[in-house]
Every structure is written in C-alpha cells, then in structure tokens.
Design a protein around this motif. Structure first.
Motif, PDB file in Angstrom:
ATOM      1  N   PRO A 238     101.123 -38.757 -13.430  1.00  0.00           N
ATOM      2  CA  PRO A 238     102.055 -39.541 -14.261  1.00  0.00           C
ATOM      3  C   PRO A 238     102.191 -40.988 -13.793  1.00  0.00           C
ATOM      4  CG  PRO A 238     102.990 -37.391 -13.764  1.00  0.00           C
ATOM      5  CD  PRO A 238     101.771 -37.534 -12.904  1.00  0.00           C
ATOM      6  N   ALA A 239     102.249 -41.206 -12.483  1.00  0.00           N
ATOM      7  CA  ALA A 239     102.373 -42.576 -11.969  1.00  0.00           C
ATOM      8  C   ALA A 239     101.127 -43.399 -12.294  1.00  0.00           C
ATOM      9  CB  ALA A 239     102.612 -42.550 -10.455  1.00  0.00           C
ATOM     10  N   ILE A 240      99.956 -42.787 -12.130  1.00  0.00           N
ATOM     11  CA  ILE A 240      98.708 -43.495 -12.456  1.00  0.00           C
ATOM     12  C   ILE A 240      98.646 -43.802 -13.948  1.00  0.00           C
ATOM     13  CG2 ILE A 240      96.195 -43.264 -12.511  1.00  0.00           C
ATOM     14  CD1 ILE A 240      96.423 -41.594  -9.963  1.00  0.00           C
ATOM     15  N   PHE A 241      99.072 -42.829 -14.759  1.00  0.00           N
ATOM     16  CA  PHE A 241      99.063 -43.037 -16.210  1.00  0.00           C
ATOM     17  C   PHE A 241      99.983 -44.191 -16.602  1.00  0.00           C
ATOM     18  CE2 PHE A 241     100.571 -41.808 -20.515  1.00  0.00           C
ATOM     19  CZ  PHE A 241      99.351 -41.908 -21.168  1.00  0.00           C
ATOM     20  N   LEU A 242     101.150 -44.295 -15.977  1.00  0.00           N
ATOM     21  CA  LEU A 242     102.052 -45.408 -16.252  1.00  0.00           C
ATOM     22  C   LEU A 242     101.429 -46.746 -15.877  1.00  0.00           C
ATOM     23  CD1 LEU A 242     105.528 -44.024 -15.097  1.00  0.00           C
ATOM     24  CD2 LEU A 242     104.803 -44.509 -17.438  1.00  0.00           C
ATOM     25  N   CYS A 243     100.717 -46.772 -14.752  1.00  0.00           N
ATOM     26  CA  CYS A 243     100.052 -48.010 -14.324  1.00  0.00           C
ATOM     27  C   CYS A 243      98.956 -48.426 -15.305  1.00  0.00           C
ATOM     28  CB  CYS A 243      99.468 -47.838 -12.923  1.00  0.00           C
ATOM     29  SG  CYS A 243     100.705 -47.617 -11.628  1.00  0.00           S
ATOM     30  N   LEU A 244      98.196 -47.451 -15.810  1.00  0.00           N
ATOM     31  CA  LEU A 244      97.158 -47.756 -16.796  1.00  0.00           C
ATOM     32  C   LEU A 244      97.765 -48.290 -18.088  1.00  0.00           C
ATOM     33  CD1 LEU A 244      94.760 -44.696 -16.311  1.00  0.00           C
ATOM     34  CD2 LEU A 244      94.352 -47.067 -15.632  1.00  0.00           C
TER      35      LEU A 244
ATOM     36  N   MET B 155      91.635 -40.898 -21.261  1.00  0.00           N
ATOM     37  CA  MET B 155      92.333 -39.615 -21.369  1.00  0.00           C
ATOM     38  C   MET B 155      91.417 -38.541 -21.941  1.00  0.00           C
ATOM     39  SD  MET B 155      96.019 -40.931 -22.821  1.00  0.00           S
ATOM     40  CE  MET B 155      96.464 -39.278 -23.320  1.00  0.00           C
ATOM     41  N   THR B 156      90.592 -38.915 -22.912  1.00  0.00           N
ATOM     42  CA  THR B 156      89.679 -37.944 -23.523  1.00  0.00           C
ATOM     43  C   THR B 156      88.612 -37.491 -22.537  1.00  0.00           C
ATOM     44  OG1 THR B 156      90.035 -39.032 -25.660  1.00  0.00           O
ATOM     45  CG2 THR B 156      88.156 -37.533 -25.488  1.00  0.00           C
TER      46      THR B 156
END
Length: 465
Positions: free
Chosen positions: A265-271, A49-50
């Motif tokens: 958002p979907a990719i972030f949830l998967c990570l 994220m950073t």
C-alpha cells in the motif's frame, strides 16, 4: 507439433472445468482494465498493476503444471505416454503463455481506451510483456518439473517470476520518460537478456532425459501432524497452534510474500503521487481491503487443505482433539499474521502519506484516519479476515479438493473490496455505512461459527478426506 497441440488442448479442457476461476479472472479484468482506469487516468500505474496481477495469477498455474501432478501421483502415467518431454513442456508452457497474454491484452485494451492515449508506448509495452510472460512460462514449467513438491516449485518459480517482472516494470518506467536514447538502449538490453534466457532454457531441455524426472518424482510428506506422547500441552488448542507455527516457520516464500504485502500500500501511494502529484490515503484503504482477505485464505488452505493433500487428515481426526479445538488452533495463526500485516501496512501507509506531503509541500504530517476510515481499516478488515478463515476452512474441508476450496475462497475474498470502494468513493455518510458494513460482517462471522460448531462433525470431515 501435433504432440504439443495435444497437450495444449488437454490443459485447455482442464481450464474450462474451472468455472469459478474463470469468473474470478473476468472480475479481475473488469476491475483492472475497465474500472480502475476511470479513477486513475494514468497508463503507467494501471499497466504496472496489471503486470503484477498477471504474475500473481500465473505463479500458481505454473506450480500446478508438474509439481501438483507429482503430489497427486499422476506424473508417472503422464511420463509413460509416447509424448516427448520437450513437447510436454512446450505444450503446457504454451497454454500458460496464452492465458497470460490474453489476460494482459484484454486488460490493456481497456486501460488504453480509458487512460491517456499513448499508442506507440502501449504497443511496445504489449510486445515486451508477451516476451517476458513467454520466458516466465518456459522457465516456470521447467522449474515445476524439477521440483520435488509444490512448496519447492513455488520457491523456484518465485525466484524466476519476480525478477523478470521487476525488469519489465523498470522497462515500462523508462518508456514513459520519453528519453529516446535511454528507451533504445533499454529495449536492446532487454531483448538481448530475454534471448539469452530462452537459449539457456533450450539447452537445459536438450540435456535432460526422461528417466531423470522419474528419479525426481518423489514427494516428501512435509505436512504431517507431529505428536509427542511424552509432551502434554495445557490445552488441545495450544497443541494444534504450536504445530501450525512450526509449519509456518518452514514456509519462507509465503513469509516473503507477506513481507511484500506489508509494503505494497505504501509503495502504491508513492506511485500514485509520482503520477498524479497528489496523495489520497483512500487508495491505500482500498488496496488493504483487497489484499488482506488473501492472507488467511492462503494460511487456512495450507493448514486444512494440506491435511487432505498430504493424506494426514485421517491421523489427525483419529486423535482425541475436539473439532472445535482443532479449528480454533488452526485459526489462531492466520488471525495473528493478519493483525501483524494489517497494522504494519496501515502504519507504513500513514508514514508514506506524510513523506509524500513533505516532498510535495515541504512539511511532514503523520496522516490520521477519519472515523469511517479507521473502521474500514481495522474492524472491517479484521472481520473480513475472520470470515475468510471460516469460509476457507469450511470449503477446504467439504469440497472435493483443497484447490477448489482455495479458488472459491479467493473469489469470495476479492468481493470484500467492493463495499469498501463504494463507501470511500460514493457515499455521503461514510461513517454510517462503515458501521453498517462492520455489523453485517459480524453477523456473517457468528453464522459461520454456529455452522461449524453445530453442523461440522468428525464423521462429516472423514467423508470428505
């Protein structure tokens, strides 16, 4: 060396004048490095994220390095100084590299303290990130110098920054696998690739001469308000809206950015599911609340701030179009784009939760929002976007330069995520607080609308052009 130092100090002086952006950077560091790790407890996710945030912050700075000076007609005076072209490039790129490394290092310090203590991996990530940022800053300033305008510079820097940052994210993922042979090979390939890129950059700089950049220093007036006397639209709003749609169709890089936001958002949830072996759709709601106000901010900055940048505001205000019709026509496109991105990203997040459930537990269930979550995702988010349209339009028109309006609007837009985060994480009655927050946003929207209709007039706008 002295000339590079002079350019560096000049850039630092300009940076110190941007008090609003300094506050924004500080808030971003606190959220990424010292707040989110408390809830994530995962070094890989927080570091990724950073990296993404640093690239997003670095891109507009690199665009401004030379392309903005061309549009503001200050590059000729810069090139007429005795400072050599190589020193100009190195001085500017060194400042942007310093900004990126300080931002990433301070944020990473908080992440390492609050997350799992992988000190060796963190040190390797830190050095690899510095090398990546150095290459991006060098190539980015060079691309900005060769671009004809900011739109061209943005496209070129996007093609440089995104692939290199993706390469860094892949390297970070490999480092956390713990497979020593894969890590060693990846590091060798990565260092070799970065070396080749920097050598190519050095060769390009030596082949360029100063007069070449004088020839390139022409800015096309791409943002002009086109009118056709033979065409009589049914309404003034329709005329302005059609013009904005035509201009938006030319912004291919911006469209690509919005496409990436739809899937984020979907990719972030998967990570998160990969790291924590669980899924919580509240994280997608928080990310949507963080990213959505940025969409109308960018579009309104292009629509209204662009009129000031390209000196077309006077001709637009000289037309018989009413101020209210003008503002409404320019606001329709950001609203429609925000609706498309919001609905798409929300549905993809729900599908992602179902797929993660299938992967973890063997059954697929299309995730549904609770009443409070639905209010936060749709009414609250759209009211936030509408409020950002009003605020960005007012600030872009009234402040000295559109850039200041964009910076202040960006800071304000990032604050919308705070109430959503508090409601989803700490309140006992989220439905009540969600409704209350939506009502507060509605009142703010009505207040801004009243301000525009009563206080913003044609003479007021002419004074600020």
């Amino acid at each position: 060396m002295r000339e590079c130092k002079t350019v560096f100090h000049h850039q630092l002086k300009l940076f110190r004048q941007e008090k609003g952006m300094q506050v924004y950077y500080l808030i971003a560091i606190l959220i990424l490095g010292y707040i989110s790790p408390v809830f994530l407890h995962n070094l890989q996710t927080s570091t990724t994220m950073t990296v993404i945030t640093v690239i997003m912050l670095l891109k507009p700075l690199l665009v401004d390095s030379f392309a903005t000076e061309k549009e503001q007609k200050t590059l000729e005076s810069l090139l007429s100084t005795p400072i050599q072209m190589e020193h100009l490039l190195h001085g500017k790129s060194l400042f942007y590299f310093t900004f990126a490394t300080v931002f990433f290092s301070v944020t990473s310090l908080g992440i390492v303290i609050l997350s799992d203590k992988h000190l060796i991996v963190s040190a390797i990530i830190l050095l690899s990130s510095w090398l990546t940022f150095y290459a991006i800053c060098k190539l980015g300033t060079y691309a900005s110098l060769n671009a004809t305008n900011t739109a061209s510079a943005n496209r070129k820097i996007t093609l440089i920054a995104y692939p290199l940052s993706l390469l860094l994210i892949v390297l970070i993922s490999i480092l956390f696998t713990g497979i020593k042979l894969a890590i060693l090979i990846s590091l060798c390939v990565y260092c070799l690739l970065m070396t080749i890129i920097l050598v190519i950059f050095a060769c390009l700089i030596r082949q360029r001469k100063r007069y070449i950049f004088y020839e390139r220093n022409t800015v096309s007036k791409s943002h002009c308000y086109e009118t056709d006397s033979s065409h009589s639209p049914k309404s003034q709003v329709s005329a302005v809206f059609r013009h904005e749609v035509r201009y938006f169709c030319k912004l291919h890089t911006l469209q690509l950015n919005y496409l990436v936001l739809i899937f984020s958002p979907a990719i972030f949830l998967c990570l998160l599911a990969y790291a924590n072996k669980s899924v919580n759709i509240s994280f997608a709601i928080i990310l949507i609340a963080l990213m959505m106000p940025r969409i109308p901010t960018n579009l309104v900055s292009y629509a209204i701030g662009g009129e000031k940048t390209y000196k077309t505001g006077e001709s637009l205000l000289s037309t018989p179009i009413k101020i209210s019709s003008m503002f409404l026509g320019k606001s329709l496109l950001p609203i429609l784009v925000s609706i498309v991105v919001l609905v798409s990203s929300s549905l993809l997040s729900q599908v992602a939760v179902g797929l993660i459930q299938y992967q973890l537990h063997g059954f697929f269930v299309f995730a549904s929002y609770t009443s409070s979550e639905w209010i936060l995702v749709y009414p609250v988010t759209m009211l936030s976007c509408t409020l950002m349209i009003f605020l960005t339009g007012i600030l872009s028109a009234v402040l000295r330069t559109p850039r200041y309006g964009l910076y202040v609007s960006t800071i304000i837009g990032s604050l919308f995520v705070v109430p959503v985060f508090v409601i989803t994480s700490f309140t006992r009655n989220p439905l009540f607080w969600s409704i209350l927050y939506a009502i507060a946003l509605l009142i703010c929207n009505l207040g801004c609308l009243l301000l525009i209709t009563k206080r913003i007039s044609r003479p007021t706008l002419m004074l600020h052009l």
